[in-house]
Design an enzyme around this catalytic site. Structure first.
Site, mmCIF file in Angstrom:
data_model
loop_
_atom_site.group_PDB
_atom_site.id
_atom_site.type_symbol
_atom_site.label_atom_id
_atom_site.label_comp_id
_atom_site.label_asym_id
_atom_site.label_seq_id
_atom_site.Cartn_x
_atom_site.Cartn_y
_atom_site.Cartn_z
ATOM 1 N NE ARG A 1 -4.327 -1.087 -0.083
ATOM 2 C CZ ARG A 1 -4.501 -2.122 -0.902
ATOM 3 N NH1 ARG A 1 -3.486 -2.550 -1.633
ATOM 4 N NH2 ARG A 1 -5.665 -2.728 -0.987
ATOM 5 C CD GLU B 1 -2.682 3.207 -5.775
ATOM 6 O OE1 GLU B 1 -3.704 2.580 -6.147
ATOM 7 O OE2 GLU B 1 -1.701 2.647 -5.267
ATOM 8 C CG HIS C 1 -2.592 -0.834 -6.896
ATOM 9 N ND1 HIS C 1 -3.136 -0.090 -5.882
ATOM 10 C CD2 HIS C 1 -2.573 -2.118 -6.434
ATOM 11 C CE1 HIS C 1 -3.423 -0.870 -4.847
ATOM 12 N NE2 HIS C 1 -3.085 -2.105 -5.178
#
Length: 318
Positions: free
Chosen positions: A234, A263, A282
């Site tokens: 994360r 993000e 990601h």
């Protein structure tokens, strides 16, 4: 009849599990916006959740909601205080993504250690004869790696590290030393005291008050100048502005990031232009095989919940 709201599409293999179930109906919302979700969530018994942020307002409007089934293992996009107050179960795909994320970590470690596309460009640009002038790369064999967090992903990673003959150290205050030893690692109790000796550090912890900025300028300053940091967990566990400074001042050699504090990251985020960073959007779990496993597990968690047989390891303790 149980109604399931699937917020953002999932692999068809999970949907197939519902098609033979007469007690379930479902609706898929692709490209969701909060206003539309609020209208649809009102009478739902279950929600399948990917990256969409399920805030307090939306959860409070879901009068029948009993379970949120995350398509993944992180849950920082869910208001935990509200679901705890409303006694809503939160499930994760605890077993589905370990292999994919682990392989992505090695993809990053190898790309950085071997200077990713340097050799490819050398050949394609017609400079084959200059190969002896290229910078030397790094072997993983006999290098020290610190695995921060030893859940399923960390335990999957250690198997691959052993295959590369690496020396493995593990930081996880919640895992017994005997468990770590049995899998080939050495337990450490303090990151700051061990990180200075590491060649690689790979982060595999959730983001919370205790892990935010766990890797920061203070401990990066002490690391080897040849060290490489990897974060496929994360954003926020590694402080991004500190990482930028550490790279620019040559405190460490490089970093691989699959996750970011924000993000998508801002286009003016300096890490996007830093040649010492290897980035991905990601997608560590975005293999075909993993998408199938995650989709099936996400839906199966809902079915098992209503059939009162949901595995406790899939449930987040609030």
């Amino acid at each position: 009849m149980k109604k399931i709201l699937i917020i953002e599409n999932i692999h068809e293999s999970g949907i197939e599990l519902l098609k033979d179930k007469k007690d379930y109906i479902f609706e898929i919302i692709d490209n969701p916006d909060p206003i539309f979700v609020k209208k649809k969530i009102d009478d739902c018994d279950a929600v399948v959740l990917r990256t969409f942020k399920l805030n307090a307002e939306l959860i409070n409007s879901a009068k029948k909601l009993q379970i949120i089934s995350r398509h993944g293992v992180g849950y920082d996009n869910v208001d935990l205080d509200i679901i705890k107050k409303k006694n809503i179960t939160l499930a994760i795909t605890a077993t589905a993504n370990a292999v994919a994320v682990t392989e992505h970590v090695f993809f990053m470690m190898l790309n950085i250690s071997k200077s990713h596309d340097m050799y490819d460009k050398c050949v394609k640009s017609g400079e084959f004869s200059k190969r002896k002038q290229l910078p030397k790369t790094i072997e993983l064999c006999n290098k020290k790696i610190l695995i921060v967090g030893f859940g399923r992903i960390g335990q999957s990673l250690i198997k691959r590290c052993i295959g590369f003959e690496m020396e493995i150290f593990v930081y996880d205050p919640f895992i017994d030393e005997s468990k770590i030893n049995s899998l080939g690692g050495k337990k450490v109790s303090n990151i700051n005291s061990i990180i200075k000796n590491m060649d690689y550090v790979s982060v595999h912890v959730p983001l919370n008050d205790k892990t935010r900025n766990l890797i920061n300028l203070n401990n990066m300053k002490t690391m080897k100048k040849t060290a490489i940091l990897i974060n496929a967990a994360r954003g926020g566990v590694i402080n991004e502005s500190d990482l930028e400074e550490a790279l620019n001042k040559n405190y460490i050699f490089g970093a691989g990031l699959d996750v970011f504090e924000k993000e998508p990251p801002d286009i003016n985020n300096p890490l996007l232009k830093n040649k010492k960073v290897f980035l991905s959007p990601h997608v560590a779990s975005f293999t075909e095989e993993c998408m199938q496993r995650m989709s099936k597990e996400t839906i199966q968690n809902i079915i098992d919940f209503f059939e009162k047989k949901l595995d406790k390891s899939m449930i987040v303790k609030l």
